[in-house]
Scaffold this active site. Structure first.
Site, PDB file in Angstrom:
ATOM      1  N   ASP A 286       0.873  -1.176   0.000  1.00 13.09           N
ATOM      2  CA  ASP A 286       0.000   0.000   0.000  1.00 13.09           C
ATOM      3  C   ASP A 286       0.914   1.232   0.000  1.00 13.09           C
ATOM      4  O   ASP A 286       2.132   1.136   0.149  1.00 13.09           O
ATOM      5  CB  ASP A 286      -0.969  -0.007   1.189  1.00 13.09           C
ATOM      6  CG  ASP A 286      -2.184   0.895   0.913  1.00 13.09           C
ATOM      7  OD1 ASP A 286      -2.126   1.726  -0.028  1.00 13.09           O
ATOM      8  OD2 ASP A 286      -3.196   0.792   1.633  1.00 13.09           O
TER       9      ASP A 286
HETATM   10  C1  NOJ Z   1      -3.876   4.085   0.171  1.00 11.98           C
HETATM   11  C2  NOJ Z   1      -5.101   3.229   0.276  1.00 11.98           C
HETATM   12  O1  NOJ Z   1      -5.073   2.491   1.476  1.00 11.98           O
HETATM   13  C3  NOJ Z   1      -5.286   2.260  -0.876  1.00 11.98           C
HETATM   14  O2  NOJ Z   1      -6.538   1.673  -0.769  1.00 11.98           O
HETATM   15  C4  NOJ Z   1      -5.123   2.968  -2.185  1.00 11.98           C
HETATM   16  O3  NOJ Z   1      -5.317   2.076  -3.240  1.00 11.98           O
HETATM   17  C5  NOJ Z   1      -3.732   3.595  -2.241  1.00 11.98           C
HETATM   18  N1  NOJ Z   1      -3.603   4.558  -1.165  1.00 11.98           N
HETATM   19  C6  NOJ Z   1      -3.441   4.272  -3.574  1.00 11.98           C
HETATM   20  O4  NOJ Z   1      -4.174   5.429  -3.699  1.00 11.98           O
END
Ligand code: NOJ
Length: 752
Positions: A286
């Protein structure tokens, strides 16, 4: 993956009915892909391999030229949030023609519930209990997003969540492993289409692996402690379903799981995902979650963080540069191996081949035309309509007659075009939203709609317009109050300690109810709110979530009875935050409460000396049941359930059992019903939940029509992980077919 087409056999929704579908993985055979990947890998320098493992955010660069330089030098294999057909073609051309090996970029973006055509938030879509329309919604999102250069989306989000305080409950499909798994399958199939190499297909990225939805206290990014039986029987189920549906990528999560952050968790990433499930796509971290291993206290510094994430199985790092800054040194020190790096790069390149990016890296100039097609908007309206759950309808307050003289339209969410789009909506445009106010005016004309906002936004406590709102209500035949939360109150990082209606909305609802006019409350929100008081004060309640671009017309369709509400809750509605966690798939305890045992707090004598208050598992104030149970939802018509039968009262380990019931539309309107099938394993080697959803069917019945609905159970459907093995255990089972988790016709059988 050894043939051009491979067959995935999907045990559909554990009804025991298995069907198979074929899914083409790439335009070339898979052994062919492997050969191509290996040939390319053998030409790559270590710097180029590290580049493939690096996904960068354009915002972290000093202008376009420096992005181009990174791509040209092979320092980055993926970008996120890089958008537009012209822009994407331009940067892709640098990758294809100016980098040494011509490896295409994979461009990712969060397309969570629609791109330009915005569908209801996923929790809303899950209320439809209609995986097929949701598959189609994700197909449309992918057609739109791919037209803008996106080839990979960070969806579906399939974290099971049983805590409405958590803002990200909006992004998932609710509390139940079976229901969420059904949607996980549908969403992956919608995103990837029949063939990921099709120009309109994207790679799905299943997230957040794993356990993120169990963040303690519903506080985002918080710790999770989940025992392995719960992990395997509940949390991991949708991930396995998504993998079986062919998901090409997984995303690790932010949370610490049982003491090991999920971005460095060898148990989930290596043992389960790779060794047991044989996943052969790639895993991305993530955003920044590799570097966050330092904050977790699991890594000393960026080098240590990179080492732990790589060794655990995270192939690509999102947004930060722990990998690119440290891999060479880690190799030199022997802390990671070159074969692990090759494995990661192989996983990534394989997906790029399967997506057809090497053959067809560019976006068609025709692209723009693929946004907001009228057929997309029609589908968004249908999905939004099916997502609405009717929670109350006293004395048939709804539907309203089209001939009604006038309605009062009041409330902060009546005309809030951005808010109805919900959280995680990067590419929807508020100017495309059709609000409830606009839809009602279109139907009734301006003169028959008395609009007073009453409260300017959900948290507004200023009551100066209450009198105006009450006056509008008094001169109308019915009141439509649009309550809820703005989009910013749910989603990532947006958690609440209390889950009531914010601001002075409850007081305004009270004031309106005192007018004696029929009061219909429509809630637009990103979480299941504790709305007991508001339900009591009103005559009818529609829970419409954040319904997307077409929320207004969809709600109006239901208000005027063009169709009946048909959604059912994918999550339990609690009476207040203090009752959390409370979900239907719970354990009986040694002292289950019931109506007989429960003494409400107000019935306790002031000076109570007696000791017989129950001593059962309940709250004095909230009692022992939910405000609305999982699976609940009303209709304008009535459905009668009768004639439950089982094909046998025993089942053996090679057999199946069929459970049937007849559902009759005994009311006055053609409508859909969602027929639900639950079981209970009465005694197990570990305790088993009091009910488990094992099947559901959305059926359409015309007035007076009846239908026999059958569910097939196979031994696998009874199996669970008991800490040692996964198996069905002999013994007595209950079954129910009914309209919700709290009702249904009952039967029983013995498994031998
Ligand atoms: C953080 C989020 O937790 C995730 O769900 C998302 O896909 C990513 N950022 C990218 O934006």
């Amino acid at each position: 993956m050894n043939s051009l087409k491979y067959k995935v056999t999907l045990l559909l929704i554990v009804t025991g009915i298995s069907f198979s579908f074929s899914c083409k993985r790439g335009a070339v055979g898979n052994s062919d892909v492997d050969m191509k990947v290996n040939a390319l890998l053998s030409k790559m320098t270590i710097e180029e391999k590290i580049g493939q493992m690096t996904q960068l955010d354009p915002g972290s660069f000093d202008g376009k030229e420096s992005i181009k330089a990174a791509v040209r030098d092979g320092r980055c294999g993926s970008l996120l949030n890089y958008l537009g057909p012209v822009e994407v073609n331009e940067i892709q051309k640098v990758a294809m023609e100016e980098s040494r090996l011509g490896i295409p970029l994979i461009i990712g973006r969060d397309v969570i519930h629609g791109f330009r055509t915005v569908f209801p938030i996923p929790l809303g879509m899950a209320s439809s209990w209609d995986p097929e329309i949701v598959r189609e919604a994700f197909r449309i999102s992918s057609i739109e997003a791919s037209s803008q250069g996106i080839k990979w989306t960070f969806a579906p989000m399939i974290d099971i969540c049983r805590d409405p305080r958590w803002g990200r409950i909006a992004e998932g499909c609710g509390e139940d492993p079976y229901l969420v798994s059904s949607f996980a399958t549908a969403m992956v199939k919608g995103i990837q289409g029949d063939n990921p190499a099709d120009p309109t297909s994207l790679a799905a990225c299943v997230k957040h692996y794993a356990g993120y939805g169990y963040s303690e206290g519903g506080r985002d990014y918080n710790t999770t402690n989940i025992i392995e039986t719960e992990l395997r029987n509940v949390v991991l189920k949708p991930f396995k379903a998504a993998k079986d549906a062919g998901a090409l990528t997984f995303m690790s999560a932010f949370n610490d799981l049982n003491g090991v952050p999920t971005t460095a968790n060898e148990f989930t990433l290596r043992q389960v995902l790779r060794n047991e499930w044989k996943f052969d796509g790639f895993v991305v971290s993530d955003w920044g979650s590799v570097m966050e291993l330092i904050n977790h206290g699991y890594a000393l510094d960026a080098k240590d963080a990179a080492c732990k994430a790589i060794n655990a199985g995270v192939d690509m790092e999102m947004a930060t540069t722990a990998y690119s800054d440290n891999i060479k040194q880690l190799l030199k020190e022997g802390k990671i191996t070159e074969s692990r790096i090759d494995e990661a790069v192989r996983n990534i390149l394989k997906v790029k081949y399967e997506l057809g990016l090497f053959e067809n890296p560019y976006v068609s100039p025709e692209a723009e035309k693929k946004l907001l097609d009228p057929s997309f908007l029609d589908h968004a309206r249908k999905v939004a309509r099916e997502s609405v759950v009717m929670l109350k309808n006293d004395r048939s307050t709804l539907p309203l007659s089209m001939n009604i003289t006038s309605v009062a339209v009041i409330g902060p969410l009546a005309d809030a075009p951005r808010d109805q789009l919900g959280t995680w909506c990067f590419d929807g445009r508020e100017e495309n939203s059709v609000t409830p106010l606009k839809a009602l005016r279109d139907i009734l004309g301006d003169k028959r709609v008395n609009y007073v906002v009453g409260l300017k936004y959900s948290r507004d406590k200023n009551k100066s317009d209450f009198d105006k709102a009450v006056a509008a209500a008094k001169r109308s035949d019915a009141i439509l109050f649009f309550a809820g939360e703005e989009w910013i109150l749910s989603g990532e990082g947006q958690c609440r300690g209390e889950i009531n209606l914010p601001g002075a909305q409850t007081e305004l609802i009270d004031a309106l109810s005192r007018t004696g006019k029929p009061l219909i409350v429509v809630v637009l929100a990103g979480r299941p709110l504790a709305i007991g008081k508001e339900v009591e004060a009103s005559n009818a309640v529609l829970y419409a979530w954040h319904g997307g671009t077409m929320a207004g017309p969809a709600i109006a369709d239901l208000i005027f009875g063009k169709e009946s509400p048909s959604g059912k809750l994918p999550v339990t509605f609690v009476k207040g935050a203090g009752q959390i966690p409370f979900y239907y798939y719970r354990y009986n305890t040694g002292r289950p409460a019931s109506a007989k045992s429960y003494t409400p707090i107000d019935s306790i004598p002031v000076k109570n000396q007696q000791t017989s208050l129950g001593y059962k598992s309940s709250y004095l104030d909230y009692g022992y049941s939910a405000l609305f149970p999982f699976g609940f939802g009303l209709s304008y018509t009535k459905f009668n359930y009768s004639d439950l039968s089982l094909s046998s009262n025993t089942m053996n380990s090679n057999g199946t059992i069929t459970v049937k019931a007849t559902v009759t539309n005994t009311g006055n309107m053609d409508a859909d019903e969602i027929v639900q099938f639950y079981i209970r394993d009465r005694v197990g080697s570990i305790t088993r939940p009091i009910k488990e959803l094992k099947g559901f069917r959305r059926i359409h019945l015309t007035k007076g029509e009846k239908s026999e609905v059958a569910f097939v159970l196979a031994p696998d459907d009874l199996a669970f992980f008991n800490g040692t093995i996964t198996a069905a255990e002999p013994g007595e089972f209950d079954v129910w077919i009914g309209p919700s988790s709290a009702e249904g016709l009952h039967g029983e059988f013995r498994f031998e």
